[in-house]
Design a protein around this motif. Structure first.
Motif, PDB file in Angstrom:
ATOM      1  N   ARG A   9       0.834  -1.196   0.000  1.00 18.52           N
ATOM      2  CA  ARG A   9       0.000   0.000   0.000  1.00 18.52           C
ATOM      3  C   ARG A   9       0.870   1.246   0.000  1.00 18.52           C
ATOM      4  O   ARG A   9       2.027   1.219   0.441  1.00 18.52           O
ATOM      5  CB  ARG A   9      -0.961   0.009   1.179  1.00 18.52           C
ATOM      6  N   MET A  10       0.292   2.337  -0.493  1.00 21.44           N
ATOM      7  CA  MET A  10       0.972   3.618  -0.475  1.00 21.44           C
ATOM      8  C   MET A  10       0.886   4.179   0.937  1.00 21.44           C
ATOM      9  O   MET A  10      -0.200   4.290   1.500  1.00 21.44           O
ATOM     10  CB  MET A  10       0.315   4.586  -1.457  1.00 21.44           C
ATOM     11  N   ILE A  11       2.051   4.555   1.490  1.00 24.60           N
ATOM     12  CA  ILE A  11       2.072   5.020   2.880  1.00 24.60           C
ATOM     13  C   ILE A  11       2.590   6.451   3.007  1.00 24.60           C
ATOM     14  O   ILE A  11       2.745   6.941   4.125  1.00 24.60           O
ATOM     15  CB  ILE A  11       2.903   4.064   3.755  1.00 24.60           C
ATOM     16  N   GLY A  12       2.845   7.104   1.887  1.00 29.02           N
ATOM     17  CA  GLY A  12       3.330   8.477   1.942  1.00 29.02           C
ATOM     18  C   GLY A  12       3.968   8.873   0.634  1.00 29.02           C
ATOM     19  O   GLY A  12       3.858   8.160  -0.377  1.00 29.02           O
ATOM     20  N   THR A  13       4.640  10.022   0.666  1.00 34.98           N
ATOM     21  CA  THR A  13       5.354  10.514  -0.515  1.00 34.98           C
ATOM     22  C   THR A  13       6.699  11.080  -0.089  1.00 34.98           C
ATOM     23  O   THR A  13       6.894  11.472   1.064  1.00 34.98           O
ATOM     24  CB  THR A  13       4.563  11.617  -1.254  1.00 34.98           C
ATOM     25  N   CYS A  14       7.595  11.132  -1.050  1.00 35.14           N
ATOM     26  CA  CYS A  14       8.916  11.723  -0.829  1.00 35.14           C
ATOM     27  C   CYS A  14       9.430  12.184  -2.185  1.00 35.14           C
ATOM     28  O   CYS A  14       9.263  11.475  -3.182  1.00 35.14           O
ATOM     29  CB  CYS A  14       9.861  10.696  -0.214  1.00 35.14           C
ATOM     30  N   GLY A  15      10.019  13.344  -2.219  1.00 30.41           N
ATOM     31  CA  GLY A  15      10.564  13.823  -3.488  1.00 30.41           C
ATOM     32  C   GLY A  15      11.079  15.243  -3.365  1.00 30.41           C
ATOM     33  O   GLY A  15      11.306  15.754  -2.264  1.00 30.41           O
ATOM     34  N   PHE A  16      11.243  15.852  -4.514  1.00 26.94           N
ATOM     35  CA  PHE A  16      11.778  17.208  -4.566  1.00 26.94           C
ATOM     36  C   PHE A  16      10.644  18.221  -4.616  1.00 26.94           C
ATOM     37  O   PHE A  16       9.701  18.074  -5.376  1.00 26.94           O
ATOM     38  CB  PHE A  16      12.703  17.358  -5.774  1.00 26.94           C
ATOM     39  N   VAL A  17      10.763  19.244  -3.798  1.00 26.94           N
ATOM     40  CA  VAL A  17       9.784  20.318  -3.738  1.00 26.94           C
ATOM     41  C   VAL A  17      10.080  21.345  -4.830  1.00 26.94           C
ATOM     42  O   VAL A  17       9.183  21.863  -5.484  1.00 26.94           O
ATOM     43  CB  VAL A  17       9.822  20.995  -2.349  1.00 26.94           C
ATOM     44  N   ARG A  18      11.365  21.623  -5.008  1.00 30.89           N
ATOM     45  CA  ARG A  18      11.776  22.596  -6.025  1.00 30.89           C
ATOM     46  C   ARG A  18      13.242  22.371  -6.368  1.00 30.89           C
ATOM     47  O   ARG A  18      13.992  21.761  -5.607  1.00 30.89           O
ATOM     48  CB  ARG A  18      11.566  24.024  -5.532  1.00 30.89           C
ATOM     49  N   PHE A  19      13.603  22.899  -7.530  1.00 30.32           N
ATOM     50  CA  PHE A  19      14.989  22.871  -7.991  1.00 30.32           C
ATOM     51  C   PHE A  19      15.484  24.291  -8.197  1.00 30.32           C
ATOM     52  O   PHE A  19      14.729  25.163  -8.623  1.00 30.32           O
ATOM     53  CB  PHE A  19      15.102  22.114  -9.319  1.00 30.32           C
ATOM     54  N   ASP A  20      16.746  24.500  -7.917  1.00 31.66           N
ATOM     55  CA  ASP A  20      17.425  25.756  -8.218  1.00 31.66           C
ATOM     56  C   ASP A  20      18.515  25.380  -9.224  1.00 31.66           C
ATOM     57  O   ASP A  20      19.668  25.118  -8.855  1.00 31.66           O
ATOM     58  CB  ASP A  20      18.008  26.361  -6.940  1.00 31.66           C
ATOM     59  N   CYS A  21      18.120  25.300 -10.479  1.00 29.85           N
ATOM     60  CA  CYS A  21      18.999  24.763 -11.520  1.00 29.85           C
ATOM     61  C   CYS A  21      20.323  25.514 -11.686  1.00 29.85           C
ATOM     62  O   CYS A  21      21.364  24.875 -11.808  1.00 29.85           O
ATOM     63  CB  CYS A  21      18.243  24.683 -12.848  1.00 29.85           C
ATOM     64  N   PRO A  22      20.324  26.850 -11.694  1.00 29.70           N
ATOM     65  CA  PRO A  22      21.611  27.526 -11.876  1.00 29.70           C
ATOM     66  C   PRO A  22      22.641  27.193 -10.806  1.00 29.70           C
ATOM     67  O   PRO A  22      23.844  27.296 -11.027  1.00 29.70           O
ATOM     68  CB  PRO A  22      21.247  29.022 -11.821  1.00 29.70           C
ATOM     69  N   HIS A  23      22.157  26.766  -9.626  1.00 30.44           N
ATOM     70  CA  HIS A  23      23.067  26.483  -8.518  1.00 30.44           C
ATOM     71  C   HIS A  23      23.149  24.994  -8.177  1.00 30.44           C
ATOM     72  O   HIS A  23      23.720  24.625  -7.139  1.00 30.44           O
ATOM     73  CB  HIS A  23      22.648  27.301  -7.293  1.00 30.44           C
ATOM     74  N   ASN A  24      22.556  24.148  -9.029  1.00 32.70           N
ATOM     75  CA  ASN A  24      22.600  22.689  -8.847  1.00 32.70           C
ATOM     76  C   ASN A  24      22.164  22.267  -7.453  1.00 32.70           C
ATOM     77  O   ASN A  24      22.815  21.455  -6.792  1.00 32.70           O
ATOM     78  CB  ASN A  24      23.998  22.139  -9.151  1.00 32.70           C
ATOM     79  N   SER A  25      21.047  22.833  -7.016  1.00 34.05           N
ATOM     80  CA  SER A  25      20.537  22.461  -5.702  1.00 34.05           C
ATOM     81  C   SER A  25      19.038  22.197  -5.779  1.00 34.05           C
ATOM     82  O   SER A  25      18.381  22.550  -6.761  1.00 34.05           O
ATOM     83  CB  SER A  25      20.841  23.555  -4.673  1.00 34.05           C
ATOM     84  N   ALA A  26      18.539  21.550  -4.731  1.00 32.27           N
ATOM     85  CA  ALA A  26      17.125  21.209  -4.677  1.00 32.27           C
ATOM     86  C   ALA A  26      16.681  21.145  -3.227  1.00 32.27           C
ATOM     87  O   ALA A  26      17.496  21.002  -2.312  1.00 32.27           O
ATOM     88  CB  ALA A  26      16.874  19.872  -5.365  1.00 32.27           C
ATOM     89  N   GLU A  27      15.372  21.232  -3.058  1.00 32.97           N
ATOM     90  CA  GLU A  27      14.765  21.047  -1.740  1.00 32.97           C
ATOM     91  C   GLU A  27      13.959  19.760  -1.767  1.00 32.97           C
ATOM     92  O   GLU A  27      13.274  19.473  -2.750  1.00 32.97           O
ATOM     93  CB  GLU A  27      13.846  22.222  -1.400  1.00 32.97           C
ATOM     94  N   ILE A  28      14.066  19.003  -0.692  1.00 34.15           N
ATOM     95  CA  ILE A  28      13.365  17.728  -0.594  1.00 34.15           C
ATOM     96  C   ILE A  28      12.241  17.851   0.437  1.00 34.15           C
ATOM     97  O   ILE A  28      12.337  18.634   1.371  1.00 34.15           O
ATOM     98  CB  ILE A  28      14.375  16.609  -0.218  1.00 34.15           C
ATOM     99  N   GLY A  29      11.166  17.084   0.236  1.00 36.51           N
ATOM    100  CA  GLY A  29      10.056  17.079   1.178  1.00 36.51           C
ATOM    101  C   GLY A  29       9.451  15.692   1.277  1.00 36.51           C
ATOM    102  O   GLY A  29       9.664  14.853   0.392  1.00 36.51           O
ATOM    103  N   TYR A  30       8.685  15.450   2.344  1.00 36.66           N
ATOM    104  CA  TYR A  30       8.143  14.111   2.550  1.00 36.66           C
ATOM    105  C   TYR A  30       6.982  14.137   3.529  1.00 36.66           C
ATOM    106  O   TYR A  30       6.837  15.065   4.324  1.00 36.66           O
ATOM    107  CB  TYR A  30       9.229  13.161   3.065  1.00 36.66           C
ATOM    108  N   VAL A  31       6.152  13.104   3.454  1.00 42.11           N
ATOM    109  CA  VAL A  31       5.043  12.903   4.391  1.00 42.11           C
ATOM    110  C   VAL A  31       4.831  11.402   4.538  1.00 42.11           C
ATOM    111  O   VAL A  31       5.012  10.648   3.574  1.00 42.11           O
ATOM    112  CB  VAL A  31       3.750  13.625   3.932  1.00 42.11           C
ATOM    113  N   LEU A  32       4.474  10.961   5.748  1.00 38.78           N
ATOM    114  CA  LEU A  32       4.329   9.537   6.020  1.00 38.78           C
ATOM    115  C   LEU A  32       3.078   9.270   6.848  1.00 38.78           C
ATOM    116  O   LEU A  32       2.765  10.009   7.790  1.00 38.78           O
ATOM    117  CB  LEU A  32       5.563   9.024   6.782  1.00 38.78           C
ATOM    118  N   HIS A  33       2.393   8.209   6.496  1.00 37.39           N
ATOM    119  CA  HIS A  33       1.218   7.739   7.248  1.00 37.39           C
ATOM    120  C   HIS A  33       1.625   7.520   8.701  1.00 37.39           C
ATOM    121  O   HIS A  33       2.657   6.889   8.974  1.00 37.39           O
ATOM    122  CB  HIS A  33       0.734   6.426   6.621  1.00 37.39           C
TER     123      HIS A  33
END
Length: 191
Positions: free
Chosen positions: A86-110
């Motif tokens: 079963r699906m118990i949550g999500t995880c991934g990238f919230v946004r990317f800052d391409c010129p600076h090769n960075s990203a923000e990660i986010g997640y939620v769990l049952h």
């Protein structure tokens, strides 16, 4: 990193796998599982969105996500518990800052799956994808002050606490203090 590369990769989001989880694209057929945790006020207490009022809302949201996946503009994976199927949550990238090769990660769990080390397992897989496949230099995560469990996940994975921006976000009618943790590519351990 170029934005076009992000669109190309995430228009066919690749599955990821850990010992206990399969990370794959979120599907409309996940509506019942998502609604089971997204309807709970305790889950959304430290998130930007409100509890889902009914399963129709969840289905509409998942239909919207399908359109975002098609154009490569949604960067979250569904967390599928291998044992429970079963699906118990999500995880991934919230946004990317391409010129600076960075990203923000986010997640939620049952909440029924919290405290088992599943979220660090999922976040590690997404961070590994970010550093190896996307060749990111930096990944950060933000948390609302008071969400100690989220900060613990970040620090367990080797992220460094960088500080708090006081009352930097207006969330559900209140200004909230937001903490940031981050990790650089050369600090990340793949095992």
């Amino acid at each position: 990193m170029k934005q076009e590369t992000i669109y190309e990769i995430f228009s066919h989001i690749p599955p990821l796998e850990t010992e206990r989880l399969l990370l794959r694209a979120i599907r409309v057929s996940d509506a019942a599982d998502m609604y089971d945790y997204a309807r709970r006020p305790e889950v959304t207490r430290y998130l930007l969105w409100n509890p889902h009022p009914d399963i129709k809302h969840t289905k509409r949201y998942l239909e919207y996500l399908a359109t975002r996946y098609r154009i490569g503009m949604f960067y979250d994976w569904a967390l599928i518990h291998k044992k429970d199927h079963r699906m118990i949550g999500t995880c991934g990238f919230v946004r990317f800052d391409c010129p600076h090769n960075s990203a923000e990660i986010g997640y939620v769990l049952h909440p029924d799956y919290q405290g088992q080390g599943l979220m660090p397992e999922a976040v590690h897989a997404v961070m590994e994808f970010g550093f190896s496949t996307l060749e990111l230099h930096r990944i950060e995560a933000r948390f609302m002050v008071g969400n100690d469990a989220s900060r613990k996940v970040m620090e367990k994975l080797g992220m460094t606490f960088e500080g708090i921006k006081r009352q930097s976000m207006l969330v559900k009618g209140s200004y909230r203090d937001i903490g940031t943790c981050a990790i650089l590519a050369n600090e990340f351990k793949t095992v």
